[in-house]
Design a protein around this motif. Structure first.
Motif, PDB file in Angstrom:
ATOM      1  N   ALA A  91      12.433  22.132   4.897  1.00 27.24           N
ATOM      2  CA  ALA A  91      13.015  22.333   3.568  1.00 27.24           C
ATOM      3  C   ALA A  91      13.324  20.989   2.914  1.00 27.24           C
ATOM      4  O   ALA A  91      13.130  20.809   1.708  1.00 27.24           O
ATOM      5  CB  ALA A  91      14.285  23.172   3.674  1.00 27.24           C
ATOM      6  N   HIS A  92      13.811  20.031   3.704  1.00 24.78           N
ATOM      7  CA  HIS A  92      14.069  18.691   3.186  1.00 24.78           C
ATOM      8  C   HIS A  92      12.768  18.051   2.682  1.00 24.78           C
ATOM      9  O   HIS A  92      12.741  17.423   1.616  1.00 24.78           O
ATOM     10  CB  HIS A  92      14.666  17.805   4.275  1.00 24.78           C
ATOM     11  N   ILE A  93      11.705  18.206   3.458  1.00 24.19           N
ATOM     12  CA  ILE A  93      10.424  17.624   3.063  1.00 24.19           C
ATOM     13  C   ILE A  93       9.935  18.270   1.772  1.00 24.19           C
ATOM     14  O   ILE A  93       9.464  17.581   0.849  1.00 24.19           O
ATOM     15  CB  ILE A  93       9.382  17.802   4.183  1.00 24.19           C
ATOM     16  N   ALA A  94      10.062  19.599   1.678  1.00 21.94           N
ATOM     17  CA  ALA A  94       9.656  20.299   0.457  1.00 21.94           C
ATOM     18  C   ALA A  94      10.443  19.796  -0.745  1.00 21.94           C
ATOM     19  O   ALA A  94       9.887  19.614  -1.842  1.00 21.94           O
ATOM     20  CB  ALA A  94       9.859  21.806   0.633  1.00 21.94           C
TER      21      ALA A  94
ATOM     22  N   SER B  98       7.301  12.279   3.431  1.00 19.32           N
ATOM     23  CA  SER B  98       8.636  11.983   3.946  1.00 19.32           C
ATOM     24  C   SER B  98       8.565  11.280   5.290  1.00 19.32           C
ATOM     25  O   SER B  98       7.590  11.430   6.040  1.00 19.32           O
ATOM     26  CB  SER B  98       9.440  13.282   4.110  1.00 19.32           C
ATOM     27  N   VAL B  99       9.621  10.538   5.588  1.00 20.53           N
ATOM     28  CA  VAL B  99       9.756   9.856   6.865  1.00 20.53           C
ATOM     29  C   VAL B  99      10.936  10.458   7.616  1.00 20.53           C
ATOM     30  O   VAL B  99      12.044  10.523   7.083  1.00 20.53           O
ATOM     31  CB  VAL B  99      10.006   8.348   6.665  1.00 20.53           C
TER      32      VAL B  99
ATOM     33  N   ALA C  25      12.903   8.569   2.750  1.00 17.34           N
ATOM     34  CA  ALA C  25      13.516   8.452   4.074  1.00 17.34           C
ATOM     35  C   ALA C  25      15.029   8.458   3.950  1.00 17.34           C
ATOM     36  O   ALA C  25      15.590   7.890   3.018  1.00 17.34           O
ATOM     37  CB  ALA C  25      13.065   7.162   4.751  1.00 17.34           C
ATOM     38  N   GLY C  26      15.683   9.125   4.905  1.00 21.46           N
ATOM     39  CA  GLY C  26      17.138   9.094   4.931  1.00 21.46           C
ATOM     40  C   GLY C  26      17.786  10.451   5.098  1.00 21.46           C
ATOM     41  O   GLY C  26      17.888  11.216   4.143  1.00 21.46           O
TER      42      GLY C  26
ATOM     43  N   ASP D 122       0.805  -1.222   0.000  1.00 16.33           N
ATOM     44  CA  ASP D 122       0.000   0.000   0.000  1.00 16.33           C
ATOM     45  C   ASP D 122       0.835   1.267   0.000  1.00 16.33           C
ATOM     46  O   ASP D 122       0.447   2.274  -0.585  1.00 16.33           O
ATOM     47  CB  ASP D 122      -0.924   0.005   1.219  1.00 16.33           C
ATOM     48  N   VAL D 123       1.977   1.243   0.696  1.00 16.23           N
ATOM     49  CA  VAL D 123       2.856   2.406   0.793  1.00 16.23           C
ATOM     50  C   VAL D 123       4.299   1.940   0.687  1.00 16.23           C
ATOM     51  O   VAL D 123       4.698   0.987   1.371  1.00 16.23           O
ATOM     52  CB  VAL D 123       2.655   3.174   2.120  1.00 16.23           C
ATOM     53  N   LEU D 124       5.068   2.612  -0.160  1.00 17.29           N
ATOM     54  CA  LEU D 124       6.468   2.262  -0.371  1.00 17.29           C
ATOM     55  C   LEU D 124       7.360   3.292   0.315  1.00 17.29           C
ATOM     56  O   LEU D 124       7.199   4.502   0.111  1.00 17.29           O
ATOM     57  CB  LEU D 124       6.777   2.233  -1.868  1.00 17.29           C
ATOM     58  N   VAL D 125       8.310   2.822   1.118  1.00 16.58           N
ATOM     59  CA  VAL D 125       9.257   3.706   1.792  1.00 16.58           C
ATOM     60  C   VAL D 125      10.626   3.503   1.159  1.00 16.58           C
ATOM     61  O   VAL D 125      11.192   2.415   1.224  1.00 16.58           O
ATOM     62  CB  VAL D 125       9.334   3.421   3.301  1.00 16.58           C
ATOM     63  N   VAL D 126      11.145   4.549   0.546  1.00 16.94           N
ATOM     64  CA  VAL D 126      12.436   4.503  -0.140  1.00 16.94           C
ATOM     65  C   VAL D 126      13.494   5.053   0.807  1.00 16.94           C
ATOM     66  O   VAL D 126      13.484   6.244   1.142  1.00 16.94           O
ATOM     67  CB  VAL D 126      12.381   5.335  -1.441  1.00 16.94           C
TER      68      VAL D 126
END
Length: 323
Positions: A183-186, A196-197, A176-177, A132-136
């Motif tokens: 700003a990172h999330i943007a 983002s995670v 993620a990472g 359902d959700v992919l975390v990279v």
């Protein structure tokens, strides 16, 4: 986030409009059940859905203790957590099927998050496992991850180029990472991520299970303070991770002695004593590469609101430059 994200942290994150996860880690059924109870109580005190949280599992741990593992996952499903996150296993599909089979007996579907560290893993998770959700997860991530994972800035676009993720209605992809700021999330949203995670950022909150000494070590850390290592898994005897997986933590004397070949029994004695006495030069402090951008301990809900405001302001600023 094993040993760091319990029910209080997950619930306060969710109460502010993000989505918090409890880390199952190496917990027993009763211990995890207790943390779920804490989360539900806090969410209900905010007059929110008491199941608006997720639980994250280390799949290799599930594989090693199958009987207890099924009880753990079943207990989470019976408590109707909105999501389950699987990472670091050689047979994730087995556990995804376990959740799907359970869901056939109830009306509401449990969202399955899967964390990946290569484009091929992402393709399999989306096309074959129908998650359902992919975390990279890029190599900058704190805690455990693949030592061969690409940097997030190149990894995320590579995954988003997969045919199954193009167009409308695809699986949400979370980045993620090493992320620390709005700003990172943007930036991740601009690259095409659905969200983002952030992990390390929330270690610096009262709700985190980290000690005050660990939190101070994070506050004092520089931009070159982290290192990928198996030192802490070796001294703690938490070995069994899939091939290529190690952990990113703050560099200290434990890491240095491990790299120099100090006998393991000596390392373990020093580590245990350092942990007991609160000596940051010996104890474990997982951390992502963005740690130098984090300088305060704030309530988890306030961190969520701060990140949201920062992200919004940066997106608006970019929009202004394009006019």
């Amino acid at each position: 986030m094993a040993g760091a994200s319990g029910g209080a942290l997950a619930a306060q994150v969710s109460s502010a409009g993000a989505f918090g996860f409890i880390a199952a880690g190496y917990d027993s059924v009763e211990s995890l059940k207790s943390q779920i109870g804490i989360a539900r109580s806090i969410l209900q005190s905010h007059k929110l859905d008491g199941s608006f949280f997720g639980v994250g599992f280390l799949a290799w741990q599930l594989d090693q203790r199958r009987d207890e593992a099924e009880k753990l996952v079943n207990m989470v499903l019976e408590h109707k957590a909105k999501a389950i996150w699987f990472a670091f296993g050689n047979d994730l599909q087995k556990w995804i099927k376990f959740v799907r089979d359970h869901d056939e007996r109830k009306e509401e579907k449990t969202l399955v998050f899967v964390q990946v560290s290569s484009t091929e893993e992402a393709r399999i998770a989306v096309e074959e496992w129908k998650i359902d959700v992919l975390v990279v997860q890029g190599i900058e991530s704190g805690g455990h991850g693949s030592s061969h994972s690409p940097p997030l800035l190149t990894f995320l676009p590579s995954v988003l180029c997969l045919p199954a993720l193009r167009g409308e209605g695809g699986v949400p992809v979370l980045a993620a990472g090493g992320l620390a700021t709005g700003a990172h999330i943007a930036a991740m949203l601009a690259l095409g991520a659905s969200g983002s995670v952030l992990g390390t950022r929330f270690l610096l909150s009262p709700e985190s299970l980290y000690t005050d000494v660990q939190k101070k070590a994070l506050v004092d850390a520089k931009d070159n303070s982290t290192v990928r290592t198996m030192a802490f898994d070796t001294v703690r005897e938490t070995l069994g991770w899939p091939a290529g997986i190690d952990g990113r933590a703050l560099k200290n004397d434990t890491v240095q002695d491990f790299d120099c070949g100090t006998p393991i029994n000596v390392l373990q004695d020093k580590f245990k004593e350092g942990t007991k006495s609160g000596n940051p030069s010996r104890m474990l402090v997982w951390s992502g590469t963005g740690v130098a951008l984090m300088k305060e301990v704030n309530p988890a809900a306030d961190i969520v609101l701060e990140l949201h405001e920062e992200c919004e302001n940066h997106l608006k600023a970019v929009a202004q430059t394009l006019r």
